[in-house]
Design a protein around this motif. Sequence first.
Motif, mmCIF file in Angstrom:
data_model
loop_
_atom_site.group_PDB
_atom_site.id
_atom_site.type_symbol
_atom_site.label_atom_id
_atom_site.label_comp_id
_atom_site.label_asym_id
_atom_site.label_seq_id
_atom_site.Cartn_x
_atom_site.Cartn_y
_atom_site.Cartn_z
ATOM 1 N N GLU A 117 -12.039 -64.401 -73.217
ATOM 2 C CA GLU A 117 -11.634 -64.392 -71.941
ATOM 3 C C GLU A 117 -11.010 -65.557 -71.319
ATOM 4 O O GLU A 117 -10.244 -65.675 -71.098
ATOM 5 C CB GLU A 117 -12.475 -63.893 -71.149
ATOM 6 C CG GLU A 117 -13.703 -62.526 -70.837
ATOM 7 C CD GLU A 117 -15.205 -62.681 -70.868
ATOM 8 O OE1 GLU A 117 -15.684 -61.244 -70.884
ATOM 9 O OE2 GLU A 117 -15.127 -63.533 -70.103
ATOM 10 N N GLU A 133 -7.549 -66.711 -69.802
ATOM 11 C CA GLU A 133 -6.946 -67.460 -68.797
ATOM 12 C C GLU A 133 -6.058 -67.812 -68.539
ATOM 13 O O GLU A 133 -5.137 -68.646 -67.629
ATOM 14 C CB GLU A 133 -8.592 -67.072 -67.672
ATOM 15 C CG GLU A 133 -8.517 -68.438 -66.434
ATOM 16 C CD GLU A 133 -9.554 -67.687 -65.555
ATOM 17 O OE1 GLU A 133 -9.709 -68.164 -65.000
ATOM 18 O OE2 GLU A 133 -10.233 -67.593 -66.480
ATOM 19 N N LEU A 154 -5.493 -72.123 -59.765
ATOM 20 C CA LEU A 154 -6.732 -71.953 -60.552
ATOM 21 C C LEU A 154 -7.598 -72.490 -58.999
ATOM 22 O O LEU A 154 -9.118 -72.005 -59.293
ATOM 23 C CB LEU A 154 -6.918 -72.282 -61.937
ATOM 24 C CG LEU A 154 -7.615 -72.328 -62.447
ATOM 25 C CD1 LEU A 154 -8.580 -71.310 -62.592
ATOM 26 C CD2 LEU A 154 -8.270 -73.331 -63.492
#
Length: 303
Positions: A110, A114, A169
């Motif tokens: 994951e 990302e 982010l």
Amino acid sequence: MIEVNELTKRYGSVLAVNGLSFTVRPGLVTGFLGPNGAGKSTTLRMLLGLNTPTSGTATIDGKRFRDLGTGLRHVGALLDAGDVHSGRSAAAHLSALARSNGLPRRRVDEVLQEVGLADVARRRIGGFSLGMRQRLGIATALLGDPPVLLFDEPINGLDPEGVLWVRRLFRRLAAEGRTVFVSSHLMSEMENTADRLVVIGRGELIADEGVTEFAARGTNFSVSVRTPDTAVLAGLLATEGAEVTSDGYESLTVTGLTAARIGELAFHHRLMLHELATHTPSLEEAFMELTADSVEYLAGQPQ
């Protein structure tokens, strides 16, 4: 939440951090600024238990980092993107950290996805560019999905797309209610990213406030005015205590009065204004001015 209270670190005769106190709250991106040698890295290392304070405390959610157990579930950190085993792959590096912190293997995939490293997950880190290592460091910080995140110079080596990605982010992480603490030398990036600033110099606190408030403390605040009545207006402004400089035909630069007050004076005396604009110092200008006495290594100035 990060709490630093009267934190001091001494290395022999060198006082790296001196009675430093501040709080970093969740839901905001807080920038951590200071000249070289200000004590930023030492402070971050004390927060993470890598250096022991001479006195004072540095806690995360009320506890020392070393008392948090599986640290990556509580705090994610990027201090040095180059501090990794170059012979390992990105996936192997993250998998080892996941196992040691009791994290599911799926988190490795994951976070690699990302940060944009999924396609090079099996490549050895020794072949990574600086920007790729920065992305891997950010992936490491995100691995445990922690509520508190610390980043030291995370923009170094990133291309413009990467810088924009990191900015978004950090803002997303803060919007999720996390505590995001970012140390950087890039004033323009902090101006675009941070909500609040902690500024230190020679190990001591200089400012702990919003970005706008800090920038406004610079003395380069001025107002530009264009009017066909420059001589009359300049005289009026001078009587109000302002400093007025003529910039040429119909143009004045004014310091010491706000744009609102200048407009009121012009209106009261029926003077026409073609332009009235405020120049607020940039974050970089305010930083350079307010930390001038704290610079450890000052380059020579041209004669």
